[in-house]
Design a protein around this motif. Structure first.
Motif, PDB file in Angstrom:
ATOM      1  N   UNK A 142      15.359 -18.395 -44.329  1.00 15.90           N
ATOM      2  CA  UNK A 142      14.888 -17.779 -45.573  1.00 15.90           C
ATOM      3  C   UNK A 142      15.212 -18.676 -46.760  1.00 15.90           C
ATOM      4  N   UNK A 144      15.464 -21.937 -46.582  1.00 15.26           N
ATOM      5  CA  UNK A 144      14.532 -23.061 -46.513  1.00 15.26           C
ATOM      6  C   UNK A 144      13.161 -22.670 -47.063  1.00 15.26           C
ATOM      7  N   UNK A 145      12.764 -21.424 -46.774  1.00 15.60           N
ATOM      8  CA  UNK A 145      11.489 -20.950 -47.312  1.00 15.60           C
ATOM      9  C   UNK A 145      11.506 -21.036 -48.839  1.00 15.60           C
ATOM     10  N   UNK A 146      12.621 -20.606 -49.436  1.00 16.85           N
ATOM     11  CA  UNK A 146      12.734 -20.666 -50.890  1.00 16.85           C
ATOM     12  C   UNK A 146      12.692 -22.115 -51.383  1.00 16.85           C
ATOM     13  N   UNK A 147      13.286 -23.021 -50.622  1.00 16.45           N
ATOM     14  CA  UNK A 147      13.278 -24.426 -51.038  1.00 16.45           C
ATOM     15  C   UNK A 147      11.880 -25.027 -50.910  1.00 16.45           C
ATOM     16  N   UNK A 148      11.158 -24.633 -49.838  1.00 17.72           N
ATOM     17  CA  UNK A 148       9.792 -25.122 -49.678  1.00 17.72           C
ATOM     18  C   UNK A 148       8.945 -24.675 -50.867  1.00 17.72           C
ATOM     19  N   UNK A 149       9.240 -23.477 -51.380  1.00 19.95           N
ATOM     20  CA  UNK A 149       8.512 -22.976 -52.552  1.00 19.95           C
ATOM     21  C   UNK A 149       9.135 -23.486 -53.845  1.00 19.95           C
ATOM     22  N   UNK A 150      10.080 -24.416 -53.723  1.00 23.24           N
ATOM     23  CA  UNK A 150      10.890 -24.939 -54.824  1.00 23.24           C
ATOM     24  C   UNK A 150      11.254 -23.848 -55.835  1.00 23.24           C
ATOM     25  N   UNK A 151      11.819 -22.776 -55.279  1.00 21.62           N
ATOM     26  CA  UNK A 151      12.228 -21.636 -56.110  1.00 21.62           C
ATOM     27  C   UNK A 151      13.445 -22.002 -56.950  1.00 21.62           C
ATOM     28  N   UNK A 152      13.492 -21.470 -58.170  1.00 22.68           N
ATOM     29  CA  UNK A 152      14.658 -21.702 -59.021  1.00 22.68           C
ATOM     30  C   UNK A 152      15.796 -20.799 -58.572  1.00 22.68           C
ATOM     31  N   UNK A 155      15.404 -17.211 -59.314  1.00 22.71           N
ATOM     32  CA  UNK A 155      14.406 -16.614 -58.446  1.00 22.71           C
ATOM     33  C   UNK A 155      14.998 -16.328 -57.063  1.00 22.71           C
TER      34      UNK A 155
END
Lengths: 248, 268
Positions: A142, A144-152, A155
């Motif tokens: 999960x 990594x998913x946020x990192x793929x979406x380059x989430x702040x 966020x």
């Protein structure tokens, strides 16, 4: 709910029978019916004392849990702070509140402050530990998913960490709710002019066992109501299926 | 060292990855690979050959210890910041507190105006994607109320919603039964043809790799090296029955033989 009520009724009946059959004096152990009469007779004043105690408990609960939650958020984002502060959180937890309460009463007198402070201190640790765990209970995928979406960071916190933590947070809050009532009563023992703790101390001086039992029953009722209130808020807030399984 | 043919596709140039620690493990070694834009590449290999590591290197989640990677002329890190990747993990990784529709809308909520599909029609698009993967009527279901196959489809729709130029898929259907997997493979090809994304699809199934891909890369175990890159000659659209054709079988046998010889070599 029904089996629990049945068990309580059974226990009360046995209690009543034993006390009557063995002719136990009321100043040692009063019978449930005598306690019931006492509750009816002193009802209004006892309820007002309970209200006072609950006010202290709830205020302390809100402060202690709030500070604990904020501390957990800092811990999770700044590990060095956790390493510096967590051992002291354990120290705070191991100091008996019975030992701090008189000290706070010396400092702040018969005011609300010592009671609220003790309730807050007693709530702090369970909420801190559970929230920290909850905020960390995020799977690596999960994340990594946020990192793929380059989430702040903000966020990630609001959309992933916080929702993942809520079941844990509520588990901590439910423990804290019952503890907060105990905390404020203990603080009342060391100096108060109202509240359930005050009633218990006064009654003990007069060996008024009936009043003591009535006060104990009411304080327990206060804790139970508070505990279930938190459970109700949890069910109303966390509506997804897994969360429901957790708190049922 | 690095080549300058960066304009198109994904280029891996002698990429190696060694995980440090007391017992360093080399997961990948000397990977040279060029994936033209819009191509579907499958990566097969036994477990522990660094397939998942490869995807994490391309998407910039990990940094290679050797070599360079370029994604449409950018570093993986830059490409990740530009949200060029859609990632489908081994587990669906759905958020249990969001319904199917909410999970598909999640990337848009995080990306905001950075998503190319940002705007008033995002929800309509999410509903259409759920329909494309065969989930109409399940928009308001929580993940816990759906089967594993349905969860995987939600994860696929979530990876597609922001029109990433590159889809990285890490054994996405590995935990599913054969029938569900067949259906999902067909749906994947269907949505891929619409999306025209570059795909790197990691799997341990040779059949699945050949059925889906334009090219199949076979990796050896520990450290993962490219044993062979095979072109898949079958035209599209491909029917499921394709797998029973003799040419399909002989290609599968050929690749399997490669894997087996290399496994014994690795063990000696």
């Amino acid at each position: 709910m029904v089996p629990a009520a049945f068990l309580a009724l059974l226990a009360l009946v046995i209690w009543q029978l034993v006390v009557v059959a063995a002719d136990v004096p009321a100043y040692i152990v009063p019978s449930p019916t005598e306690i019931g009469q006492e509750l009816v007779a002193k009802g209004p004043s006892l309820v007002s004392d309970l209200g006072w105690t609950m006010l202290e408990a709830v205020t302390g609960f809100l402060i202690g849990s709030g500070v604990a939650f904020a501390t957990a958020v800092v811990f999770v984002h700044v590990p060095i702070v956790e390493r510096a502060a967590f051992p002291w959180a354990i120290v705070l937890q191991t100091i008996p509140i019975v030992a701090i309460a008189p000290l706070l009463t010396i400092w702040f007198g018969y005011t609300l402050v010592p009671k609220v402070a003790i309730a807050a201190i007693i709530c702090f640790f369970p909420v801190l530990v559970n929230t920290t765990r909850g905020l960390r209970s995020v799977s690596s995928q999960a994340m990594e998913l946020m990192r793929v979406l380059s989430a702040r960071k903000a966020s990630i916190f609001w959309r992933l960490r916080l929702p993942s933590s809520l079941s844990y947070v509520f588990a901590g809050l439910r423990v804290a709710a019952t503890l907060s009532v105990i905390g404020s009563i203990v603080a009342e023992f060391t100096g108060a002019d109202r509240g359930i703790g005050f009633v218990i101390v006064q009654a003990s001086y007069r060996i008024d066992t009936r009043l003591m039992f009535a006060a104990i029953a009411l304080s327990s009722l206060g804790g139970i109501v508070f505990f279930h209130l938190i459970g109700w808020i949890e069910r109303a807030t966390l509506r997804w299926p897994e969360a429901r399984q957790h708190n049922s | 060292m690095s080549r300058s043919d960066c304009g198109a596709g994904i280029v891996l140039d002698s990429v190696g990855m060694t995980f440090g620690g007391d017992n360093p493990v080399t997961a990948l070694r000397d990977i040279d690979l060029t994936i033209p834009t819009g191509q579907f590449l499958a990566v097969v290999g036994p477990s522990g050959c660094g397939k998942s590591t490869l995807l994490r290197l391309v998407s910039g989640l990990l940094e290679p210890t050797d070599g360079t990677i370029s994604v449409h002329g950018k570093t993986p890190e830059e490409a990740r910041r530009d949200v060029e990747f859609g990632f489908v993990f081994q587990d669906p990784v759905l958020f249990p507190w969001l319904r199917a529709l909410g999970n598909v809308l999640l990337p848009g909520r995080i990306l905001g105006s950075r998503s190319p599909t940002h705007g008033p029609h995002t929800e309509q698009l999410a509903r259409r994607l759920l329909m494309d993967v065969g989930l109409d009527g399940f928009e308001e279901h929580y993940p816990a109320e759906m089967s594993g196959g349905m969860q995987s489809r939600v994860a696929l729709a979530r990876a597609l919603i922001y029109r990433a130029s590159t889809l990285l898929m890490d054994e996405p259907f590995g935990a599913l039964d054969e029938f569900t997997r067949d259906r999902l493979n067909l749906q994947l090809l269907d949505v891929w043809e619409k999306a025209r994304a570059t795909v790197i699809f990691v799997t341990h199934s040779i059949q699945e790799a050949i059925f889906l891909a334009d090219r199949v890369t076979v990796l050896s175990p520990r450290p993962g090296r490219i044993v062979r890159v095979a072109r898949v000659p079958f035209p599209r659209p491909r029917p499921l029955d394709l797998r029973f054709e003799p040419e399909f079988g002989s290609l599968a046998r050929e690749l399997r033989a490669l894997l087996e010889t290399d496994t014994t070599m690795g063990a000696s």
